[in-house]
Design a protein around this motif. Structure first.
Motif, mmCIF file in Angstrom:
data_model
loop_
_atom_site.group_PDB
_atom_site.id
_atom_site.type_symbol
_atom_site.label_atom_id
_atom_site.label_comp_id
_atom_site.label_asym_id
_atom_site.label_seq_id
_atom_site.Cartn_x
_atom_site.Cartn_y
_atom_site.Cartn_z
ATOM 1 N N GLY A 77 1.156 -1.192 -0.569
ATOM 2 C CA GLY A 77 0.057 0.415 0.329
ATOM 3 C C GLY A 77 0.943 1.403 0.118
ATOM 4 O O GLY A 77 1.844 1.078 0.680
ATOM 5 N N MET A 78 0.914 1.948 -0.799
ATOM 6 C CA MET A 78 1.042 3.175 -0.798
ATOM 7 C C MET A 78 0.600 5.000 -0.213
ATOM 8 O O MET A 78 -0.636 4.665 -0.660
ATOM 9 N N PRO A 79 0.819 5.109 0.697
ATOM 10 C CA PRO A 79 0.499 6.365 1.053
ATOM 11 C C PRO A 79 0.780 7.193 0.929
ATOM 12 O O PRO A 79 1.583 7.529 0.342
ATOM 13 N N ARG A 80 -0.477 7.951 0.473
ATOM 14 C CA ARG A 80 -0.743 9.780 0.106
ATOM 15 C C ARG A 80 -1.792 9.722 -0.001
ATOM 16 O O ARG A 80 -2.879 9.273 1.653
ATOM 17 N N THR A 81 -1.691 11.488 0.565
ATOM 18 C CA THR A 81 -2.592 12.054 1.166
ATOM 19 C C THR A 81 -3.825 12.416 0.560
ATOM 20 O O THR A 81 -4.115 12.029 -0.748
ATOM 21 N N LEU A 82 -5.376 12.833 0.376
ATOM 22 C CA LEU A 82 -6.400 12.779 0.111
ATOM 23 C C LEU A 82 -5.742 13.936 -1.318
ATOM 24 O O LEU A 82 -6.932 13.721 -2.072
ATOM 25 N N LEU A 83 -4.895 14.778 -1.450
ATOM 26 C CA LEU A 83 -4.415 15.463 -2.542
ATOM 27 C C LEU A 83 -3.366 14.776 -3.121
ATOM 28 O O LEU A 83 -2.709 15.636 -4.223
ATOM 29 N N ASN A 84 -3.375 14.063 -3.207
ATOM 30 C CA ASN A 84 -2.032 12.292 -3.840
ATOM 31 C C ASN A 84 -1.422 13.235 -3.600
ATOM 32 O O ASN A 84 0.122 13.773 -4.531
ATOM 33 N N GLU A 85 -0.747 13.191 -2.289
ATOM 34 C CA GLU A 85 1.021 13.997 -1.630
ATOM 35 C C GLU A 85 1.409 12.865 -0.892
ATOM 36 O O GLU A 85 0.485 12.290 -0.220
ATOM 37 N N PRO A 86 2.669 12.980 -1.046
ATOM 38 C CA PRO A 86 2.722 12.052 -0.091
ATOM 39 C C PRO A 86 3.312 12.457 1.570
ATOM 40 O O PRO A 86 2.966 13.688 1.922
ATOM 41 N N THR A 87 2.637 11.771 1.939
ATOM 42 C CA THR A 87 2.946 11.222 3.481
ATOM 43 C C THR A 87 4.226 11.353 4.460
ATOM 44 O O THR A 87 5.392 11.365 3.806
ATOM 45 N N ASP A 88 4.254 11.264 5.662
ATOM 46 C CA ASP A 88 6.027 11.147 6.329
ATOM 47 C C ASP A 88 5.640 9.726 5.786
ATOM 48 O O ASP A 88 7.238 9.715 6.915
ATOM 49 N N VAL A 89 4.844 8.946 6.014
ATOM 50 C CA VAL A 89 5.573 7.164 5.537
ATOM 51 C C VAL A 89 5.757 7.211 3.985
ATOM 52 O O VAL A 89 6.383 5.793 3.885
ATOM 53 N N THR A 90 5.022 8.083 3.839
ATOM 54 C CA THR A 90 5.880 7.245 2.012
ATOM 55 C C THR A 90 7.018 7.022 1.438
ATOM 56 O O THR A 90 7.665 6.364 0.885
ATOM 57 N N SER A 91 8.034 8.108 2.233
ATOM 58 C CA SER A 91 9.710 7.723 1.824
ATOM 59 C C SER A 91 10.367 6.257 2.239
ATOM 60 O O SER A 91 11.122 5.816 1.931
ATOM 61 N N ALA A 92 9.700 5.999 3.692
ATOM 62 C CA ALA A 92 9.915 4.526 3.925
ATOM 63 C C ALA A 92 9.421 3.981 3.042
ATOM 64 O O ALA A 92 9.886 2.440 2.868
ATOM 65 N N VAL A 93 7.548 4.084 2.497
ATOM 66 C CA VAL A 93 7.740 2.408 1.912
ATOM 67 C C VAL A 93 8.033 2.066 0.602
ATOM 68 O O VAL A 93 8.274 1.452 -0.006
ATOM 69 N N VAL A 94 8.968 3.343 0.017
ATOM 70 C CA VAL A 94 9.463 3.861 -0.920
ATOM 71 C C VAL A 94 11.170 2.654 -1.258
ATOM 72 O O VAL A 94 11.458 2.093 -2.028
ATOM 73 N N GLY A 95 10.830 3.029 -0.181
ATOM 74 C CA GLY A 95 12.407 2.412 1.089
ATOM 75 C C GLY A 95 12.786 0.904 0.644
ATOM 76 O O GLY A 95 13.053 -0.070 0.299
ATOM 77 N N LEU A 96 11.143 0.311 1.353
ATOM 78 C CA LEU A 96 10.789 -0.634 1.222
ATOM 79 C C LEU A 96 10.617 -1.453 -0.201
ATOM 80 O O LEU A 96 10.865 -2.651 -0.143
ATOM 81 N N LEU A 97 10.180 -0.698 -0.884
ATOM 82 C CA LEU A 97 9.873 -0.374 -2.238
ATOM 83 C C LEU A 97 11.154 -1.764 -2.855
ATOM 84 O O LEU A 97 11.428 -3.085 -3.482
ATOM 85 N N ARG A 98 11.990 -0.717 -2.912
ATOM 86 C CA ARG A 98 13.646 -0.734 -2.771
ATOM 87 C C ARG A 98 14.112 -2.290 -3.003
ATOM 88 O O ARG A 98 14.833 -3.011 -3.124
ATOM 89 N N ARG A 99 13.852 -2.040 -1.460
ATOM 90 C CA ARG A 99 14.494 -3.969 -0.701
ATOM 91 C C ARG A 99 14.240 -4.708 -1.065
ATOM 92 O O ARG A 99 14.921 -6.087 -0.999
ATOM 93 N N LEU A 100 12.535 -4.209 -1.151
ATOM 94 C CA LEU A 100 11.363 -6.083 -1.511
ATOM 95 C C LEU A 100 12.226 -6.149 -2.820
ATOM 96 O O LEU A 100 12.669 -7.718 -3.293
ATOM 97 N N ARG A 101 12.353 -5.454 -4.129
ATOM 98 C CA ARG A 101 12.534 -5.848 -5.289
ATOM 99 C C ARG A 101 14.373 -6.713 -5.623
ATOM 100 O O ARG A 101 14.772 -7.253 -6.589
ATOM 101 N N LYS A 102 15.411 -5.539 -4.139
ATOM 102 C CA LYS A 102 15.982 -6.323 -4.146
ATOM 103 C C LYS A 102 16.539 -7.512 -3.734
ATOM 104 O O LYS A 102 17.280 -8.607 -4.104
ATOM 105 N N GLU A 103 15.809 -8.387 -2.735
ATOM 106 C CA GLU A 103 16.070 -9.113 -2.246
ATOM 107 C C GLU A 103 15.407 -10.119 -2.910
ATOM 108 O O GLU A 103 15.192 -11.593 -2.616
ATOM 109 N N LEU A 104 13.940 -10.384 -2.887
ATOM 110 C CA LEU A 104 13.373 -10.955 -4.664
ATOM 111 C C LEU A 104 13.068 -10.062 -5.100
ATOM 112 O O LEU A 104 11.789 -10.344 -6.093
#
Length: 142
Positions: A56-83
């Motif tokens: 799940g990609m967290p975004r605000t109602l205005l489709n802007e990043p939230t305080d968690v969005t950058s952590a999720v982007v990092g997670l996506l990068r790690r998952l794609r690298k590890e798997l």
């Protein structure tokens, strides 16, 4: 035929959901600490090979990043690298917590259970996964 795993990421807790082996039904799986997520996913994949992962990609109602969005982007990068053999998909997670509360209320869960944030996170992950299964990308995997 592998299962599909969904992740509702938070800075403290992560809600997880998984499909049945036929990839038809999304069910809440677990809630874990965010620091344990990668190890959990790798161990799960060794036990039950995954066909895909949905985050799940967290975004605000205005489709802007939230305080968690950058952590999720990092997670996506790690998952794609590890798997690298497992496709990792992103899906909009706006309103999933509100939908989880509504689903829990409709399901007859008491007020105490609805206040349990771990339960809300698991149900939110199941909603993310069910939304993915009903999307064109999800139908292509399923």
């Amino acid at each position: 035929m592998g299962r599909i795993l969904a992740i509702d990421y938070g800075n403290k807790r992560v809600g997880l959901a998984v499909t049945d082996p036929s990839r038809i039904i999304a069910s809440p799986l677990d809630t874990i600490h965010s620091q344990d997520l990668l190890a959990y996913v790798l161990a799960y994949h060794r036990r039950e090979p995954l066909a895909a992962i949905v985050v799940g990609m967290p975004r605000t109602l205005l489709n802007e990043p939230t305080d968690v969005t950058s952590a999720v982007v990092g997670l996506l990068r790690r998952l794609r690298k590890e798997l690298p053999e497992v496709p990792v998909h992103e899906i909009d997670e706006r309103f999933t917590s509100r939908m989880a509360h509504a689903a829990m209320l409709a399901g007859g869960l008491g007020q105490k259970a609805r206040r349990d944030k771990a339960t809300v996170d698991r149900v939110s992950a199941a909603i993310i996964l069910q939304s993915f299964l009903e999307s064109p990308a999800g139908r292509a995997v399923a």
